[in-house]
Motif scaffolding. Structure first.
Motif, mmCIF file in Angstrom:
data_model
loop_
_atom_site.group_PDB
_atom_site.id
_atom_site.type_symbol
_atom_site.label_atom_id
_atom_site.label_comp_id
_atom_site.label_asym_id
_atom_site.label_seq_id
_atom_site.Cartn_x
_atom_site.Cartn_y
_atom_site.Cartn_z
ATOM 1 N N ARG A 115 0.917 -1.118 0.029
ATOM 2 C CA ARG A 115 -0.053 -0.219 -0.045
ATOM 3 C C ARG A 115 0.791 1.367 -0.088
ATOM 4 N NH1 ARG A 115 -2.112 2.058 5.666
ATOM 5 N NH2 ARG A 115 -1.333 3.858 4.817
ATOM 6 N N PRO A 116 0.565 2.466 -0.635
ATOM 7 C CA PRO A 116 1.249 3.622 -0.532
ATOM 8 C C PRO A 116 1.581 4.141 0.878
ATOM 9 C CG PRO A 116 -0.701 3.983 -1.973
ATOM 10 C CD PRO A 116 -0.929 2.407 -1.111
ATOM 11 N N VAL A 117 2.731 4.462 1.342
ATOM 12 C CA VAL A 117 3.144 5.051 2.520
ATOM 13 C C VAL A 117 3.452 6.225 2.360
ATOM 14 C CG1 VAL A 117 4.939 4.907 4.474
ATOM 15 C CG2 VAL A 117 3.859 2.873 3.540
ATOM 16 N N VAL A 118 2.871 7.221 3.177
ATOM 17 C CA VAL A 118 2.968 8.706 3.190
ATOM 18 C C VAL A 118 3.872 9.128 4.417
ATOM 19 C CG1 VAL A 118 2.165 10.915 3.230
ATOM 20 C CG2 VAL A 118 1.025 9.136 2.165
ATOM 21 N N GLU A 119 5.117 9.808 4.224
ATOM 22 C CA GLU A 119 5.803 10.527 5.278
ATOM 23 C C GLU A 119 5.910 11.862 5.223
ATOM 24 O OE1 GLU A 119 8.810 6.450 5.472
ATOM 25 O OE2 GLU A 119 9.526 8.308 4.222
ATOM 26 N N PHE A 120 6.254 12.541 6.147
ATOM 27 C CA PHE A 120 6.636 13.970 6.241
ATOM 28 C C PHE A 120 7.976 14.309 6.716
ATOM 29 C CE2 PHE A 120 1.951 13.550 7.172
ATOM 30 C CZ PHE A 120 1.437 13.854 6.175
ATOM 31 N N TYR A 121 8.631 15.124 6.198
ATOM 32 C CA TYR A 121 9.790 15.336 6.487
ATOM 33 C C TYR A 121 9.986 17.026 6.783
ATOM 34 C CZ TYR A 121 11.543 10.569 5.458
ATOM 35 O OH TYR A 121 11.641 9.442 5.329
ATOM 36 N N TYR A 122 10.737 17.525 7.830
ATOM 37 C CA TYR A 122 10.806 18.939 8.198
ATOM 38 C C TYR A 122 11.877 19.407 7.377
ATOM 39 C CZ TYR A 122 11.614 23.092 10.957
ATOM 40 O OH TYR A 122 11.664 24.376 11.415
ATOM 41 N N LYS A 123 11.701 20.373 6.500
ATOM 42 C CA LYS A 123 12.586 20.753 5.469
ATOM 43 C C LYS A 123 13.391 21.927 6.073
ATOM 44 C CE LYS A 123 11.880 23.270 0.887
ATOM 45 N NZ LYS A 123 13.279 22.949 0.299
ATOM 46 N N ASP A 124 14.716 21.350 6.484
ATOM 47 C CA ASP A 124 15.488 22.335 7.326
ATOM 48 C C ASP A 124 17.015 21.684 7.027
ATOM 49 O OD1 ASP A 124 17.169 23.034 9.099
ATOM 50 O OD2 ASP A 124 15.310 24.055 10.220
ATOM 51 N N ASP A 125 17.689 22.423 6.238
ATOM 52 C CA ASP A 125 19.070 21.740 5.996
ATOM 53 C C ASP A 125 19.849 21.482 7.145
ATOM 54 O OD1 ASP A 125 18.685 21.499 3.284
ATOM 55 O OD2 ASP A 125 19.344 23.372 2.572
ATOM 56 N N ALA A 126 19.693 22.641 8.098
ATOM 57 C CA ALA A 126 20.548 22.431 9.257
ATOM 58 C C ALA A 126 19.979 21.381 9.940
ATOM 59 C CB ALA A 126 20.519 23.806 10.069
ATOM 60 N N LEU A 127 19.067 20.831 10.136
ATOM 61 C CA LEU A 127 18.908 19.586 11.003
ATOM 62 C C LEU A 127 18.861 18.416 10.258
ATOM 63 C CD1 LEU A 127 15.543 21.026 12.877
ATOM 64 C CD2 LEU A 127 17.851 20.443 13.480
ATOM 65 N N GLY A 128 19.229 18.518 8.784
ATOM 66 C CA GLY A 128 19.272 17.241 7.695
ATOM 67 C C GLY A 128 18.031 16.662 7.450
ATOM 68 N N ASP A 129 16.778 17.469 7.151
ATOM 69 C CA ASP A 129 15.669 17.321 6.974
ATOM 70 C C ASP A 129 15.067 16.154 7.517
ATOM 71 O OD1 ASP A 129 15.718 19.177 4.961
ATOM 72 O OD2 ASP A 129 16.347 17.866 3.222
ATOM 73 N N PRO A 130 14.813 16.023 9.141
ATOM 74 C CA PRO A 130 14.370 14.896 9.695
ATOM 75 C C PRO A 130 12.764 14.467 9.415
ATOM 76 C CG PRO A 130 14.258 16.971 11.090
ATOM 77 C CD PRO A 130 14.797 17.416 9.857
#
Ligand code: TMP
Ligand code: ASP
Length: 240
Positions: A115-130
């Motif tokens: 099934r499709p899996v959706v994820e969210f990442y925080y767009k922040d280079d300093a944090l490495g997009d967690p």
């Protein structure tokens, strides 16, 4: 249309002002980075191919009733877009285990997720997009709950449209990353949410449906060779 001053420069694109303050020009570079900029290189003709591939995909999505920032392709390396206030959330949709999901879950690359899996990442280079969840989005104030629902729904809709289009072209859509933004000069939350950024071998994983050969930026990330050829092959498949 006059190309004005540069508003923003990212790792793979530059954004320029145009006469209309509600619009912008996106210029696609040949520069490539991976692992949060640790690895740098140039992929010849990448800018040209990603501009062409993104334009085709945005047109396909628009044809299927999904609103994007895309207005028109201007030249080989540039497209005209609606200016958006980008929401700093990277929406990743996955169909097959690969990359960071394969690592995180300990699944072998290539296993169908069922099934499709959706994820969210925080767009922040300093944090490495967690990787973040709904509560993190709320605490960080990145988007309203209804907006996050819309991002998830739109991500799944894009997945369905692209997956079918690619399947008819002997290509598996393994996973991809989307960015969205709010339109309108007010920039207020609650404005219309449009798909922004790009859809290209830089931001998607594409595999040949039979051989499972990689036709995307993993060839650069993992030093697999024939990088430019893979981007060209994806353009040929999508435009054919
Ligand atoms: P991942 O497996 O490394 O998390 O990547 C998932 C998808 O998102 C893959 O298609 C590549 C894309 N992606 C980007 O477009 N930008 C990024 O910074 C990362 C980490 C992944
Ligand atoms: N992490 C991105 C990628 O591998 C690029 C980068 O962050 O430099 O696609």
């Amino acid at each position: 249309m006059k190309k004005g001053r540069m508003l923003y420069e990212g790792k793979a694109k530059q954004v320029f002002a145009v006469d209309d303050p509600g619009q912008a020009l996106v210029y696609y570079k040949d520069d490539a980075t991976a692992f949060n900029g640790e690895k740098k290189g140039v992929i010849n003709s990448k800018g040209l191919l990603n501009n062409a591939i993104s334009s085709l995909f945005f047109e396909l999505l628009e044809k299927n009733g999904l609103e994007t920032h895309f207005l028109k392709k201007i030249d080989d390396r540039s497209m005209l877009v609606k200016k958006l206030e980008i929401i700093p959330i990277e929406v990743v949709v996955r169909n097959i285990a690969a990359g960071s999901l394969a690592q995180r879950l300990g699944w072998e690359e290539g296993r169908d997720l069922g099934r499709p899996v959706v994820e969210f990442y925080y767009k922040d280079d300093a944090l490495g997009d967690p990787l973040i969840n709904r509560d993190h989005v709320a605490v960080l104030g990145l988007a309203a709950p209804a907006e996050l629902d819309a991002l998830e729904e739109l991500g799944l809709k894009v997945n369905k449209i692209l997956r079918e289009y690619l399947a008819a072209r002997n290509t598996l859509l393994v996973d991809f990353k989307l960015e969205f933004g709010r339109s309108g000069t007010s920039g207020a939350a609650g404005g219309k949410i449009l798909l922004g950024d790009e859809i290209s071998p830089d931001t998607c994983r594409f595999w040949d449906a039979v051989s499972r050969e990689k036709l995307d930026k993993d060839r650069f990330r993992r030093d697999l060779g024939r990088v430019e050829e893979a981007y060209q092959e994806m353009f040929n498949r999508i435009s054919g």
